[in-house]
Design an enzyme around this catalytic site. Structure first.
Site, short mmCIF file in Angstrom:
data_model
loop_
_atom_site.label_atom_id
_atom_site.label_comp_id
_atom_site.label_asym_id
_atom_site.label_seq_id
_atom_site.Cartn_x
_atom_site.Cartn_y
_atom_site.Cartn_z
N HIS A 47 0.84 -1.22 0.00
CA HIS A 47 0.00 0.00 0.00
C HIS A 47 0.86 1.25 0.00
O HIS A 47 0.56 2.23 -0.70
CB HIS A 47 -0.92 -0.03 1.23
N GLU A 50 2.18 1.90 -3.47
CA GLU A 50 1.14 2.47 -4.32
C GLU A 50 1.10 3.99 -4.14
O GLU A 50 0.95 4.75 -5.11
CB GLU A 50 -0.21 1.84 -3.97
N HIS A 51 1.24 4.45 -2.90
CA HIS A 51 1.26 5.89 -2.63
C HIS A 51 2.52 6.54 -3.19
O HIS A 51 2.48 7.60 -3.83
CB HIS A 51 1.19 6.15 -1.12
N GLU A 127 -4.42 7.66 7.84
CA GLU A 127 -5.38 6.72 7.25
C GLU A 127 -5.65 5.56 8.20
O GLU A 127 -6.80 5.13 8.37
CB GLU A 127 -4.82 6.20 5.92
#
Length: 431
Positions: A47, A50-51, A127
């Protein structure tokens, strides 16, 4: 409309569906790698990567990446799941070369700058905090981690504050080099796109992609465990999930499990919605779900209700499980098939939905599957097959229970299991 597929010498696969009546294109890179491909020390790195892909390359800053695509009215985004990661764009047909150039750039030339990494870690920590503060996020995260205890498949995609803060650029590069390789990538475009032109663009722009992994892939085989998680919180409602072992994508009963989930809780006409919500008013939300993975699956029933209704809600849900294991009407299956068919056809009206549908089929099955073939698979699902499947799903596998909120009145998991054991005896008597 027609689907064309080309496998390049590099190992990359390019698939298009031309929709000549459109002016736009949805395209992206889908990678057969997700959070499940992390090592123990990499929890959350898929994840984070991906950022970080959007935080600057050798020739573009993070701002330039955003501005270039938005200057032509397009948009670009990404998503990480358990078994896949995707980077995708929506643009007008004249700007396909720009979108391909940007996607190739962020996937092959990201600089992974230390300062950008520090900032993005902070964003992900926020998040994670937001997810912890959201009970319906927590109940699903704990549902997965309880169903697949101590396994990567059950871990939160976001990672933990400790793991996220520990990652270095070198660790991210290591994960990228191991997983973002040509044979794991499928590039899909749907809309006003020419196949041969896209193939040439991909062949040129993605020339720097690694062809094969470095040999250190993470090997994981999932084992459904079941179990219980309860978290007492001072909330107005209880978030609740009851689950069972589901079926993998390639299993014979995968599509039957999808239909069963629809019959039980797939819409306003489903059994759970009608009995639990409409007839008894025991909750404001109730539905069934079935998630398939490459080697396992999970079947679940989610409900959100007030504390005072929990004691009555659970027996009603369990009773619906007994009833569906005893009898399913042909009309229910036909309705579920109609909804499935409508979803397939409606996807053809959206280039983004169609691109995603094609990519999912390519990653799971290695080919696109015509709608007619999918409907043929559903045509073989009979009431007898669903009652048999229900008996095996609900009475022959351990329960997974996940609950968040004022859970004091929630039935013990042993009592739930005992009621389903009774169901097994009823099934034997019927058989």
């Amino acid at each position: 409309m027609s689907v064309e597929c080309t496998r390049l010498e590099s190992g990359l696969t390019v698939v298009t569906e031309t929709m000549p009546h459109l002016e736009s294109v949805a395209l992206g890179v889908w990678i057969k790698s997700g959070s499940r491909d992390e090592t123990a020390s990499e929890h959350g790195i898929a994840h984070l990567l991906e950022h970080m892909a959007f935080k600057g390359t050798a020739k573009r800053t993070a701002r330039q990446i955003a501005e270039e695509i938005e200057n032509v009215g397009g948009e670009v985004n990404a998503a990480t799941s358990v078994e896949t990661t995707s980077y995708y764009a929506r643009i007008l047909k004249d700007h396909v070369p720009l979108a391909i150039d940007i996607l190739a750039d962020i996937l092959t030339h990201s600089v992974l700058d230390e300062n950008e990494l520090l900032r993005e870690k902070h964003v992900i920590l926020q998040e994670i905090g937001a997810a912890i503060d959201t009970p319906d996020d927590v109940v699903f995260d704990k549902f997965s981690s309880t169903a697949f205890r101590d396994q990567t498949i059950g871990r939160s995609i976001l990672g933990t504050p400790e793991t996220v803060q520990s990652f270095t650029p070198d660790q991210i590069r290591s994960y990228l080099q191991r997983n973002y390789t040509a044979e794991k990538m499928t590039i899909v475009a749907a809309g006003a796109v020419d196949h041969d032109t896209l193939v040439r663009l991909v062949d040129d722009r993605f020339s720097d992609i690694l062809h094969t992994p470095d040999g250190s892939e993470v090997e994981t085989t999932a084992t459904y465990t079941g179990g219980e998680y309860r978290e007492k919180r001072d909330l107005m409602d209880v978030q609740l999930l009851i689950g069972f072992e589901g079926r993998a994508y390639h299993a014979r009963d995968f599509y039957a499990s999808q239909i069963l989930a629809n019959v039980l809780g797939g819409g306003m006409s489903s059994r759970l919605f009608q009995e639990v919500r409409e007839h008894r008013g025991l909750c404001y939300s109730v539905y069934a779900l079935h998630w398939g993975f490459s080697d396992t699956g999970i079947f679940g029933i989610h409900a959100a209700t007030g504390q005072e209704d929990v004691p009555e809600l659970i027996p009603v849900i369990l009773n619906e499980l007994h009833k569906v294991a005893e009898r399913v009407d042909v009309s229910e299956i036909e309705r579920a098939r109609a909804q499935f068919r409508a979803g397939l056809l409606m996807a053809h009206e959206s280039p983004a939905a169609r691109a995603s549908q094609i990519a999912r089929q390519m990653l799971l099955y290695g080919r696109t599957i015509p709608n007619e073939e999918l409907m043929d698979r559903l045509a073989g699902i009979t009431p007898e097959r669903l009652t048999d499947l229900s008996g095996r799903l609900f009475f022959d596998t351990p329960i997974t229970l996940s609950a968040v909120g004022p859970v004091d009145t929630l039935m013990a998991v042993e009592d739930i299991a005992s009621k389903l054991t009774t169901g097994r005896e009823r099934q034997a008597a019927i058989g």
